[in-house]
Structures are given as C-alpha cells and as structure tokens.
Design a protein around this motif. Structure first.
Motif, PDB file in Angstrom:
ATOM      1  N   GLU A   1       0.718  -1.153  -0.018  1.00  0.00           N
ATOM      2  CA  GLU A   1       0.035   0.137   0.141  1.00  0.00           C
ATOM      3  C   GLU A   1       0.746   1.286   0.095  1.00  0.00           C
ATOM      4  N   SER A   2       2.068   1.207   0.894  1.00  0.00           N
ATOM      5  CA  SER A   2       3.097   2.392   0.579  1.00  0.00           C
ATOM      6  C   SER A   2       4.396   1.800   0.434  1.00  0.00           C
ATOM      7  N   ARG A   3       5.282   2.217   0.185  1.00  0.00           N
ATOM      8  CA  ARG A   3       6.764   2.142  -0.051  1.00  0.00           C
ATOM      9  C   ARG A   3       7.493   1.270   1.144  1.00  0.00           C
ATOM     10  N   ASN A   4       6.958   1.829   2.358  1.00  0.00           N
ATOM     11  CA  ASN A   4       7.370   1.323   3.504  1.00  0.00           C
ATOM     12  C   ASN A   4       6.718   0.106   4.145  1.00  0.00           C
ATOM     13  N   LEU A   5       5.854  -0.599   3.413  1.00  0.00           N
ATOM     14  CA  LEU A   5       5.163  -1.596   3.923  1.00  0.00           C
ATOM     15  C   LEU A   5       5.514  -2.804   2.819  1.00  0.00           C
ATOM     16  N   PRO A   6       5.579  -4.014   3.639  1.00  0.00           N
ATOM     17  CA  PRO A   6       6.226  -5.131   2.839  1.00  0.00           C
ATOM     18  C   PRO A   6       5.169  -5.833   2.359  1.00  0.00           C
ATOM     19  N   ILE A   7       5.274  -6.948   1.430  1.00  0.00           N
ATOM     20  CA  ILE A   7       4.339  -7.743   0.447  1.00  0.00           C
ATOM     21  C   ILE A   7       4.628  -9.191   1.387  1.00  0.00           C
ATOM     22  N   GLY A   8       3.879  -9.364   2.398  1.00  0.00           N
ATOM     23  CA  GLY A   8       3.833 -10.647   3.170  1.00  0.00           C
ATOM     24  C   GLY A   8       3.734 -11.794   2.311  1.00  0.00           C
ATOM     25  N   ALA A   9       2.709 -11.883   1.557  1.00  0.00           N
ATOM     26  CA  ALA A   9       2.153 -13.166   0.798  1.00  0.00           C
ATOM     27  C   ALA A   9       3.526 -13.541  -0.034  1.00  0.00           C
ATOM     28  N   LYS A  10       4.235 -12.724  -0.607  1.00  0.00           N
ATOM     29  CA  LYS A  10       5.146 -13.025  -1.425  1.00  0.00           C
ATOM     30  C   LYS A  10       6.444 -13.527  -0.941  1.00  0.00           C
ATOM     31  N   LEU A  11       6.772 -12.969   0.421  1.00  0.00           N
ATOM     32  CA  LEU A  11       7.657 -13.489   1.134  1.00  0.00           C
ATOM     33  C   LEU A  11       7.413 -14.835   1.590  1.00  0.00           C
ATOM     34  N   ILE A  12       6.245 -15.189   1.964  1.00  0.00           N
ATOM     35  CA  ILE A  12       5.964 -16.681   2.229  1.00  0.00           C
ATOM     36  C   ILE A  12       6.009 -17.636   1.198  1.00  0.00           C
ATOM     37  N   CYS A  13       5.540 -17.109  -0.093  1.00  0.00           N
ATOM     38  CA  CYS A  13       5.834 -17.965  -1.246  1.00  0.00           C
ATOM     39  C   CYS A  13       7.423 -18.256  -1.430  1.00  0.00           C
ATOM     40  N   LYS A  14       8.158 -17.405  -1.187  1.00  0.00           N
ATOM     41  CA  LYS A  14       9.567 -17.493  -1.591  1.00  0.00           C
ATOM     42  C   LYS A  14      10.168 -18.429  -0.628  1.00  0.00           C
ATOM     43  N   LEU A  15       9.577 -18.243   0.852  1.00  0.00           N
ATOM     44  CA  LEU A  15      10.170 -19.204   1.898  1.00  0.00           C
ATOM     45  C   LEU A  15       9.770 -20.603   1.670  1.00  0.00           C
ATOM     46  N   LEU A  16       8.743 -20.718   1.228  1.00  0.00           N
ATOM     47  CA  LEU A  16       8.289 -22.294   0.829  1.00  0.00           C
ATOM     48  C   LEU A  16       9.283 -22.724  -0.146  1.00  0.00           C
ATOM     49  N   GLU A  17       9.550 -21.939  -1.234  1.00  0.00           N
ATOM     50  CA  GLU A  17      10.393 -22.510  -2.386  1.00  0.00           C
ATOM     51  C   GLU A  17      11.813 -22.718  -1.881  1.00  0.00           C
ATOM     52  N   ALA A  18      12.279 -21.660  -0.953  1.00  0.00           N
ATOM     53  CA  ALA A  18      13.650 -21.980  -0.416  1.00  0.00           C
ATOM     54  C   ALA A  18      13.645 -23.047   0.605  1.00  0.00           C
ATOM     55  N   ALA A  19      12.701 -23.560   1.340  1.00  0.00           N
ATOM     56  CA  ALA A  19      12.622 -24.514   2.174  1.00  0.00           C
ATOM     57  C   ALA A  19      12.688 -25.790   1.474  1.00  0.00           C
ATOM     58  N   GLY A  20      12.093 -25.756   0.048  1.00  0.00           N
ATOM     59  CA  GLY A  20      12.299 -27.140  -0.727  1.00  0.00           C
ATOM     60  C   GLY A  20      10.780 -27.562  -1.389  1.00  0.00           C
ATOM     61  N   ALA A  21       9.882 -26.786  -1.139  1.00  0.00           N
ATOM     62  CA  ALA A  21       8.299 -27.335  -1.466  1.00  0.00           C
ATOM     63  C   ALA A  21       8.486 -27.472  -3.093  1.00  0.00           C
ATOM     64  N   ASP A  22       7.978 -28.580  -3.514  1.00  0.00           N
ATOM     65  CA  ASP A  22       7.935 -28.854  -5.195  1.00  0.00           C
ATOM     66  C   ASP A  22       6.573 -28.170  -5.686  1.00  0.00           C
ATOM     67  N   GLU A  23       5.460 -28.313  -4.728  1.00  0.00           N
ATOM     68  CA  GLU A  23       4.291 -27.859  -5.324  1.00  0.00           C
ATOM     69  C   GLU A  23       3.536 -27.348  -4.010  1.00  0.00           C
ATOM     70  N   VAL A  24       2.305 -26.388  -4.407  1.00  0.00           N
ATOM     71  CA  VAL A  24       1.562 -25.903  -3.267  1.00  0.00           C
ATOM     72  C   VAL A  24       0.260 -26.361  -3.562  1.00  0.00           C
ATOM     73  N   ILE A  25      -0.621 -26.755  -2.636  1.00  0.00           N
ATOM     74  CA  ILE A  25      -2.017 -26.938  -2.714  1.00  0.00           C
ATOM     75  C   ILE A  25      -2.888 -26.109  -1.682  1.00  0.00           C
ATOM     76  N   THR A  26      -3.484 -24.966  -2.203  1.00  0.00           N
ATOM     77  CA  THR A  26      -4.206 -24.174  -1.179  1.00  0.00           C
ATOM     78  C   THR A  26      -5.671 -23.944  -1.574  1.00  0.00           C
ATOM     79  N   VAL A  27      -6.513 -23.182  -0.780  1.00  0.00           N
ATOM     80  CA  VAL A  27      -7.818 -22.982  -1.201  1.00  0.00           C
ATOM     81  C   VAL A  27      -7.944 -21.535  -1.292  1.00  0.00           C
ATOM     82  N   GLU A  28      -8.723 -21.088  -2.331  1.00  0.00           N
ATOM     83  CA  GLU A  28      -9.165 -19.654  -2.480  1.00  0.00           C
ATOM     84  C   GLU A  28      -8.099 -18.801  -1.819  1.00  0.00           C
ATOM     85  N   LEU A  29      -7.131 -18.364  -2.830  1.00  0.00           N
ATOM     86  CA  LEU A  29      -6.388 -17.356  -2.347  1.00  0.00           C
ATOM     87  C   LEU A  29      -6.942 -15.859  -2.350  1.00  0.00           C
TER      88      LEU A  29
END
Length: 318
Positions: A109-137
């Motif tokens: 919403e502004s330059r000083n706010l993080p994009i939390g959802a993006k960070l979670i996605c990158k953390l899952l990839e870094a941990a080694g997840a090969d695929e993700v199943i979720t419900v209604e993002l």
C-alpha cells in the motif's frame, strides 16, 4: 512413459499432519486411504521450533498445515518440515495450506510496507517445496509470486450448492459486502441464477469505514452475504444491519475462510440481524461457542487435488 510408470509404482503418499488442523488432515487421509502421521508441537528450551519427520526415502510427503492463531509458529513448523522432507525423500514435496497465511498482504500500500504473501511464497520455495495446494487465495495474483506449481482450489460450487439447498430461489438475493467480493458473488450468481446486490464502502482518512451504501434491491428477500474470508466480522455485522434497514427479511453470511479472530464469535452471537454464519473447515472452528455457526467440509475438494498430484492419478494422465 515407462519411467513415469515405474516412479509412480515405487512411491507411496504419506500425509504429515502438522498441529494446526489435525481433524481436517484425518478427514483427507480417510477419504484417500493414505498413510498419515501426526507431527506434535515441539520446541527447544530457547523456544526455537523443533520437528521430527517420520518419512521414508521412497514415500511422497504431503504436508498439511493451515496456520491460524499462532501463525508464525505454524509457519516455522511448516517450513522446517518441508526442508526435512526434502532431505529425506527422493520424491516431490507437496505443501497443503488450506488457508494461506499473510494472504491479504498481497500488495504494498506504500513504499514502507512489505508484501507478506510474496515472502511466504519465497520461503516455501527456499525450504524445498515442489508444489503447493491451497484454497481460494485472497487474490489470484499471489499465484504469480511462486515459481513452482500452485493449485488454487475454488469453493464456488460448494457454496452455491449450499445456498440453493438452504434458501428459496425466488426469495433470495446474494450480497457482496464490498467491491472485492463481486467476482465471487457474480460467479455464484451464474451458477444459482440468483440476483445480487453490492455494498459500497467509503473510508475516512484513518482507514475506518465512514459510510456504507447499498446498490441493489433486497426488500422482502433473504440476503446472503458472500465473501472469501471473515475475520473480526465488524464490517459483516454492519452490512447485515444495513440490509435489514433496507427491507431484507433475513440475513445470513456464507464465507470460505472463517478466521473469526478477536471478538468475532461474540459479535455474531450478539447480532440481531444475522441468523446464521457459514464457513468452511479450511481452519478449525469452535461451533460450540456460537450457535449460529455452520461449517462446510472441504476435505473432498482438497483430497481430489492431492490425488491428482500423487502417483495414482498421474498414471492415468500419462
């Protein structure tokens, strides 16, 4: 094709149920007939998260965790389990996250706010997840933050079937509590052929809602408020009051994710406008604390997607 057949026959799905939602993991396991192991809460003396993973080399890990309440601890449990499975198993690691954490933090919403959802996605990839199943993002743009396959299961048909089964078609109107819910409401409207209305919200400079305006006719009808998630429920209760004041003969809410944090259940119980509040079991629900609360089961939807991702379904598609 032969290689894929051999790989499929040599791998066995193994569901790892993390502590956030064991009942949903059990329901999915029973539907699929897959082996399940429950991973208990664990921590070291300094409060760091500890997990031990009972996975074998040829087993396909299917990790189920739906973070809520203690969200950050649940996240660490998930990430550590994914990483451990990646070390132990030679097969792809699937992370099943029914309610995706930080989903509303999908843009800055502004330059000083993080994009939390993006960070979670990158953390899952870094941990080694090969695929993700979720419900209604909360927003489909979150899928674009991933560089691995993502299955974003929709509950539109499930909710549509429920609404039709519990309401008279000629006396019901769907209501979007804000513009963001219109896509979901119109999709259900197409399936059910029910009319719909919209509540337009105006916000003050501090972000609080200063005015709510109803666009559409609800007089003499049962109004069904539809959205992807319900959190503190303050806005939903105000919307219900507005609908009653505009002639609705009854109001109910039907949501996908029942976060229901803070005083949400108390607000629902105390509301004279809302007669029932229906959510799915992407998160655990305390039905004993709210007589108006109804829960729809998503284990069949999630189980079908897990089966599609596992070896037995891939053999058919090959």
């Amino acid at each position: 094709m032969l290689l894929q057949l051999v790989r499929g026959l040599s791998t066995v799905p193994h569901i790892l149920a993390l502590p956030s939602h064991p009942s949903l993991a059990n329901e999915i396991s029973q539907r699929l007939g897959y082996k399940i192991s429950h991973i208990p809460n664990g921590s070291f003396s300094n409060a760091e998260t500890k997990v031990a993973v009972p996975i074998q080399h040829k087993e396909k890990p299917v990790i189920i965790q739906s973070p809520h309440k203690d969200i950050n601890t649940h996240l660490m449990e998930l990430l550590l389990t994914v990483q451990a499975c990646k070390q132990l198993s030679s097969t792809p690691v699937t992370a099943v996250i029914p309610c995706f954490p930080y989903a509303r933090s999908d843009k800055s919403e502004s330059r000083n706010l993080p994009i939390g959802a993006k960070l979670i996605c990158k953390l899952l990839e870094a941990a080694g997840a090969d695929e993700v199943i979720t419900v209604e993002l909360h927003s489909s743009q979150t899928e674009g933050f991933f560089n691995i396959p993502v299955s974003n299961i929709q509950t539109t048909q499930l909710l549509a079937d429920y609404i039709i089964s519990t309401n008279s078609e000629d006396k019901t109107v769907l209501v979007a509590p804000d513009a963001g819910a219109m896509k979901k409401v119109t999709a259900i409207s197409e399936l059910t052929e029910l009319p719909f209305a919209l509540i337009h919200k105006e916000r003050a400079s501090d972000g609080t809602i200063s005015r709510m305006t109803l666009v559409g006719d609800v007089r003499g009808r049962n109004a069904v408020i539809v959205d992807d998630m319900a959190d503190t429920c303050g806005t939903v209760i105000k919307a219900a009051d507005l609908l009653v004041n505009n002639g609705a003969c009854g109001v109910e809410a039907v949501m996908t994710h029942g976060i229901l944090s803070g005083a949400a259940l108390e607000r629902i119980n105390n509301s004279s406008s809302i007669s029932s509040f229906t959510v799915t079991n992407t998160l655990p629900q305390c039905v004993d604390q709210c007589s108006k609360l109804r829960v729809l089961d998503v284990s069949k939807l999630i189980g079908s997607e897990i089966r599609n991702r596992c070896y037995d379904s891939s053999l058919v598609e090959t």
